[in-house]
Design an enzyme around this catalytic site. Structure first.
Site, PDB file in Angstrom:
ATOM      1  N   GLU A  30       0.845  -1.204   0.000  1.00 43.42           N
ATOM      2  CA  GLU A  30       0.000   0.000   0.000  1.00 43.42           C
ATOM      3  C   GLU A  30       0.877   1.249   0.000  1.00 43.42           C
ATOM      4  O   GLU A  30       1.809   1.355   0.780  1.00 43.42           O
ATOM      5  CB  GLU A  30      -0.922  -0.026   1.234  1.00 43.42           C
ATOM      6  CG  GLU A  30      -1.594   1.278   1.604  1.00 43.42           C
ATOM      7  CD  GLU A  30      -2.504   1.874   0.514  1.00 43.42           C
ATOM      8  OE1 GLU A  30      -3.287   1.125  -0.090  1.00 43.42           O
ATOM      9  OE2 GLU A  30      -2.407   3.091   0.284  1.00 43.42           O
ATOM     10  N   GLN A  31       0.514   2.196  -0.868  1.00 39.57           N
ATOM     11  CA  GLN A  31       1.334   3.419  -0.972  1.00 39.57           C
ATOM     12  C   GLN A  31       1.245   4.304   0.275  1.00 39.57           C
ATOM     13  O   GLN A  31       2.223   4.935   0.655  1.00 39.57           O
ATOM     14  CB  GLN A  31       0.908   4.233  -2.184  1.00 39.57           C
ATOM     15  CG  GLN A  31      -0.508   4.749  -2.084  1.00 39.57           C
ATOM     16  CD  GLN A  31      -0.871   5.761  -3.180  1.00 39.57           C
ATOM     17  OE1 GLN A  31      -0.029   6.134  -3.970  1.00 39.57           O
ATOM     18  NE2 GLN A  31      -2.109   6.186  -3.195  1.00 39.57           N
ATOM     19  N   ARG A 104     -16.780   6.053   5.463  1.00 36.61           N
ATOM     20  CA  ARG A 104     -15.839   5.237   4.709  1.00 36.61           C
ATOM     21  C   ARG A 104     -14.684   4.794   5.622  1.00 36.61           C
ATOM     22  O   ARG A 104     -14.189   3.684   5.530  1.00 36.61           O
ATOM     23  CB  ARG A 104     -15.298   6.083   3.562  1.00 36.61           C
ATOM     24  CG  ARG A 104     -14.932   5.322   2.350  1.00 36.61           C
ATOM     25  CD  ARG A 104     -14.894   6.233   1.148  1.00 36.61           C
ATOM     26  NE  ARG A 104     -14.268   5.545   0.030  1.00 36.61           N
ATOM     27  CZ  ARG A 104     -12.973   5.502  -0.163  1.00 36.61           C
ATOM     28  NH1 ARG A 104     -12.158   6.120   0.662  1.00 36.61           N
ATOM     29  NH2 ARG A 104     -12.481   4.844  -1.180  1.00 36.61           N
ATOM     30  N   TYR A 209     -27.312  11.476   4.100  1.00 37.65           N
ATOM     31  CA  TYR A 209     -27.805  10.378   4.943  1.00 37.65           C
ATOM     32  C   TYR A 209     -27.017  10.354   6.248  1.00 37.65           C
ATOM     33  O   TYR A 209     -25.881  10.851   6.309  1.00 37.65           O
ATOM     34  CB  TYR A 209     -27.716   9.015   4.235  1.00 37.65           C
ATOM     35  CG  TYR A 209     -26.393   8.713   3.573  1.00 37.65           C
ATOM     36  CD1 TYR A 209     -25.253   8.411   4.308  1.00 37.65           C
ATOM     37  CD2 TYR A 209     -26.281   8.724   2.182  1.00 37.65           C
ATOM     38  CE1 TYR A 209     -24.057   8.130   3.681  1.00 37.65           C
ATOM     39  CE2 TYR A 209     -25.078   8.445   1.549  1.00 37.65           C
ATOM     40  CZ  TYR A 209     -23.978   8.141   2.296  1.00 37.65           C
ATOM     41  OH  TYR A 209     -22.776   7.868   1.687  1.00 37.65           O
ATOM     42  N   ASP A 286     -12.295  -0.583  -8.401  1.00 35.48           N
ATOM     43  CA  ASP A 286     -12.247   0.573  -9.318  1.00 35.48           C
ATOM     44  C   ASP A 286     -11.169   0.406 -10.387  1.00 35.48           C
ATOM     45  O   ASP A 286     -11.292   0.969 -11.473  1.00 35.48           O
ATOM     46  CB  ASP A 286     -11.958   1.857  -8.536  1.00 35.48           C
ATOM     47  CG  ASP A 286     -13.213   2.416  -7.869  1.00 35.48           C
ATOM     48  OD1 ASP A 286     -14.286   1.794  -7.998  1.00 35.48           O
ATOM     49  OD2 ASP A 286     -13.112   3.476  -7.220  1.00 35.48           O
TER      50      ASP A 286
HETATM   51  P1  FAD Z   1      -9.781   2.248  -3.213  1.00 31.58           P
HETATM   52  O1  FAD Z   1     -10.682   2.015  -2.047  1.00 31.58           O
HETATM   53  O2  FAD Z   1      -9.664   3.610  -3.778  1.00 31.58           O
HETATM   54  O3  FAD Z   1      -8.336   1.704  -2.804  1.00 31.58           O
HETATM   55  C1  FAD Z   1      -7.202   1.806  -3.646  1.00 31.58           C
HETATM   56  C2  FAD Z   1      -5.958   1.708  -2.764  1.00 31.58           C
HETATM   57  O4  FAD Z   1      -4.804   1.528  -3.587  1.00 31.58           O
HETATM   58  C3  FAD Z   1      -5.710   2.959  -1.944  1.00 31.58           C
HETATM   59  O5  FAD Z   1      -5.504   2.610  -0.594  1.00 31.58           O
HETATM   60  C4  FAD Z   1      -4.464   3.574  -2.594  1.00 31.58           C
HETATM   61  O6  FAD Z   1      -3.686   4.307  -1.661  1.00 31.58           O
HETATM   62  C5  FAD Z   1      -3.751   2.335  -3.093  1.00 31.58           C
HETATM   63  N1  FAD Z   1      -2.826   2.568  -4.237  1.00 31.58           N
HETATM   64  C6  FAD Z   1      -3.106   3.254  -5.371  1.00 31.58           C
HETATM   65  N2  FAD Z   1      -2.062   3.222  -6.216  1.00 31.58           N
HETATM   66  C7  FAD Z   1      -1.094   2.497  -5.609  1.00 31.58           C
HETATM   67  C8  FAD Z   1       0.223   2.082  -5.991  1.00 31.58           C
HETATM   68  N3  FAD Z   1       0.756   2.373  -7.201  1.00 31.58           N
HETATM   69  N4  FAD Z   1       0.979   1.356  -5.105  1.00 31.58           N
HETATM   70  C9  FAD Z   1       0.453   0.999  -3.898  1.00 31.58           C
HETATM   71  N5  FAD Z   1      -0.801   1.351  -3.497  1.00 31.58           N
HETATM   72  C10 FAD Z   1      -1.571   2.075  -4.345  1.00 31.58           C
HETATM   73  N6  FAD Z   1     -19.010   3.818  -3.538  1.00 31.58           N
HETATM   74  C11 FAD Z   1     -20.189   3.254  -3.155  1.00 31.58           C
HETATM   75  O7  FAD Z   1     -20.457   2.093  -3.500  1.00 31.58           O
HETATM   76  N7  FAD Z   1     -21.076   3.923  -2.379  1.00 31.58           N
HETATM   77  C12 FAD Z   1     -20.793   5.163  -1.879  1.00 31.58           C
HETATM   78  O8  FAD Z   1     -21.623   5.736  -1.182  1.00 31.58           O
HETATM   79  C13 FAD Z   1     -19.530   5.765  -2.198  1.00 31.58           C
HETATM   80  N8  FAD Z   1     -19.140   6.945  -1.651  1.00 31.58           N
HETATM   81  C14 FAD Z   1     -17.847   7.347  -1.814  1.00 31.58           C
HETATM   82  C15 FAD Z   1     -17.371   8.420  -1.051  1.00 31.58           C
HETATM   83  C16 FAD Z   1     -16.053   8.862  -1.223  1.00 31.58           C
HETATM   84  C17 FAD Z   1     -15.533   9.991  -0.372  1.00 31.58           C
HETATM   85  C18 FAD Z   1     -15.212   8.257  -2.204  1.00 31.58           C
HETATM   86  C19 FAD Z   1     -13.776   8.761  -2.425  1.00 31.58           C
HETATM   87  C20 FAD Z   1     -15.662   7.186  -2.935  1.00 31.58           C
HETATM   88  C21 FAD Z   1     -16.985   6.712  -2.737  1.00 31.58           C
HETATM   89  N9  FAD Z   1     -17.447   5.589  -3.394  1.00 31.58           N
HETATM   90  C22 FAD Z   1     -18.653   5.047  -3.061  1.00 31.58           C
HETATM   91  C23 FAD Z   1     -16.590   4.865  -4.304  1.00 31.58           C
HETATM   92  C24 FAD Z   1     -15.855   3.786  -3.547  1.00 31.58           C
HETATM   93  O9  FAD Z   1     -15.209   4.317  -2.423  1.00 31.58           O
HETATM   94  C25 FAD Z   1     -14.888   3.115  -4.472  1.00 31.58           C
HETATM   95  O10 FAD Z   1     -15.611   2.581  -5.566  1.00 31.58           O
HETATM   96  C26 FAD Z   1     -14.161   2.004  -3.722  1.00 31.58           C
HETATM   97  O11 FAD Z   1     -13.369   2.571  -2.711  1.00 31.58           O
HETATM   98  C27 FAD Z   1     -13.319   1.175  -4.666  1.00 31.58           C
HETATM   99  O12 FAD Z   1     -12.483   0.351  -3.898  1.00 31.58           O
HETATM  100  P2  FAD Z   1     -11.037  -0.040  -4.408  1.00 31.58           P
HETATM  101  O13 FAD Z   1     -10.490  -0.937  -3.382  1.00 31.58           O
HETATM  102  O14 FAD Z   1     -11.137  -0.489  -5.817  1.00 31.58           O
HETATM  103  O15 FAD Z   1     -10.228   1.328  -4.443  1.00 31.58           O
END
Ligand code: FAD
Length: 396
Positions: A30-31, A104, A209, A286
């Site tokens: 993790e970064q 979150r 909410y 994502d």
């Molecule tokens: P993330 O949770 O973004 O995690 C990615 C991780 O990878 C991070 O910790 C980052 O630091 C790490 N990383 C990135 N690049 C590197 C690298 N090169 N090397 C090492 N580590 C790295 N979705 C919903 O379903 N409902 C909601 O109500 C909703 N509200 C949201 C509110 C906020 C404030 C935000 C920002 C997003 C919201 N979303 C919501 C979207 C949801 O948070 C994302 O779809 C979800 O977090 C995706 O999860 P993920 O694990 O794919 O990515």
């Protein structure tokens, strides 16, 4: 089998927790140096809470969240009720799992607690990935290397692994989202009944909410404007929201200035990612399907991906890993592309060039979600994955 996950976000941590439960070890690179994920709230729909409950996280989630009783769509200017969808016990009975709203950061903490100690290696940013037929090597910005039989890109919407696999194609959606949290002590006229409220206008909307501790989370989606100097501070963002929502329901205009933090995200529009795996590297969350937030399914789909991938990896070894990753990608692609397309349809309705009269648009989100909620909320990704993985690993 050596599994290296890049990113300790929602997908990466859920995957590590599910692998641990299946007796599989992994590491997460993790970064971030420390974990203080952005504030603001998140809605977890039944399709995700069902899976997190199966991981044993039900009690922790219940303790940290609010359970809205309904979702109301309101007229932008006077807050008149246009449409109401029952949630609470009724939705739980219907979909077999609850819909929850929480911070979150609370969700992140619960997931971190669910992974074995030492799994997450913080402060390491992946800059390169090198794959050959035997293994995959991930290189960090400090030169350190990690080797795995499988590397999982759970590195979010701006995924480096996705960009390294193939060049990106994305563009600005023309919309931006502001998100903030109002502390309990500053919530004015707090309502007794927890509910999700969505005010919908012609080219913008505002949602709020309750989350834990009586706090209120809000998000406002609106056409993006070139950032002024005020856009970098919470005070500046509050002022920008005040101007963008002048003449709207006074209740939301009273609420925004009370926020102790407001974040701003420009929303990019991505095409569906054509390939999720290259043999030993695979994408989840994502990184695999950056989607617009109109259906609030980003986190839910990240949880579904993680649980399905864990199921496929549970039975795999270094030799059969490629087949397992392909099986996972096939299991997930159609569903996530359908939700991705829904987000785009909603975006089209909120642009100034949208077809149809502006006064017809407020009902669109409600209509779309009502029509789609059965297959989105009712889906059991765990059962589906178990069926598919059994077929894939059946001898002969
Ligand atoms: P993330 O949770 O973004 O995690 C990615 C991780 O990878 C991070 O910790 C980052 O630091 C790490 N990383 C990135 N690049 C590197 C690298 N090169 N090397 C090492 N580590 C790295 N979705 C919903 O379903 N409902 C909601 O109500 C909703 N509200 C949201 C509110 C906020 C404030 C935000 C920002 C997003 C919201 N979303 C919501 C979207 C949801 O948070 C994302 O779809 C979800 O977090 C995706 O999860 P993920 O694990 O794919 O990515």
């Amino acid at each position: 089998m050596r599994i290296v996950i890049v990113g300790a976000g929602i997908a990466g941590l859920t995957l590590a927790a599910a692998l641990a439960r299946a007796g599989r070890r992994c590491v997460i690179v993790e970064q971030a140096q420390d974990f203080s994920p952005v504030g603001s709230g998140i809605r977890l729909a039944p399709n995700a809470t069902r899976l997190l409950t199966a991981l044993g996280l039900g009690p922790a989630l219940t303790a940290a969240s609010s359970r809205p009783l309904r979702r109301d769509i309101l007229r932008w200017d006077d807050g008149r009720l246009l449409h109401s969808t029952p949630l609470g016990g009724e939705a739980e009975k219907r979909y077999g799992a609850p819909l929850l709203t929480l911070l979150r950061s609370d969700l992140h903490r619960i997931l971190l607690d669910a992974v074995p100690e030492g799994t997450v290696l913080p402060g390491r940013y992946i800059t390169d990935v090198l794959e050959n037929s035997d293994e995959v090597t991930l290189r960090c910005s400090d030169g350190r290397e990690f080797h795995g039989d499988v590397a999982v890109g759970a590195d979010g919407v701006h995924s480096s692994l996705r960009a390294l696999l193939r060049p990106e194609r994305h563009r600005s959606s023309g919309q931006a989202v502001y998100r903030g949290v109002v502390p309990a002590e500053r919530r004015l006229g707090a309502e007794a009944e927890p509910r999700i409220r969505i005010w919908v206008g012609a080219d913008r909307n505002f949602t709020d909410y309750p989350v834990s501790g009586g706090r209120l989370s809000f998000s406002a989606t609106l056409p993006s404007t070139p950032p002024g100097s005020g856009a970098w501070t919470t005070e500046g963002r509050i002022a920008a929201l005040g101007s963008a929502f002048t003449d709207w329901d006074p209740r939301l205009l009273e609420e925004v200035p009370e926020a102790d933090w407001v974040g701003l995200w420009e929303l990019s529009e991505h095409d569906p990612v054509p390939a999720w795996t290259t043999g030993r590297v695979v994408l989840v969350g994502d990184a695999a399907h950056p989607m617009l937030p109109y259906f609030a399914q980003g986190a839910d789909q990240a949880v579904e991906d993680a649980m399905v991938l864990a199921e496929f990896l549970r039975h795999a070894d270094a030799l059969s890993a490629g087949r397992a990753l392909a099986g996972y990608a096939e299991a997930r692609r159609e569903r996530t592309e359908r939700i991705h397309a829904l987000g785009r349809r909603a975006l089209r309705a909120f642009t100034p060039r949208a077809e149809g009269a502006p006064e017809d648009r407020p009902a669109l989100l409600g209509d779309l979600e009502r029509a789609e909620s059965e297959w989105i909320f009712g889906h059991d990704a765990g059962a589906d994955a178990a069926r598919r993985a059994r077929r894939l690993h059946r001898p002969g």
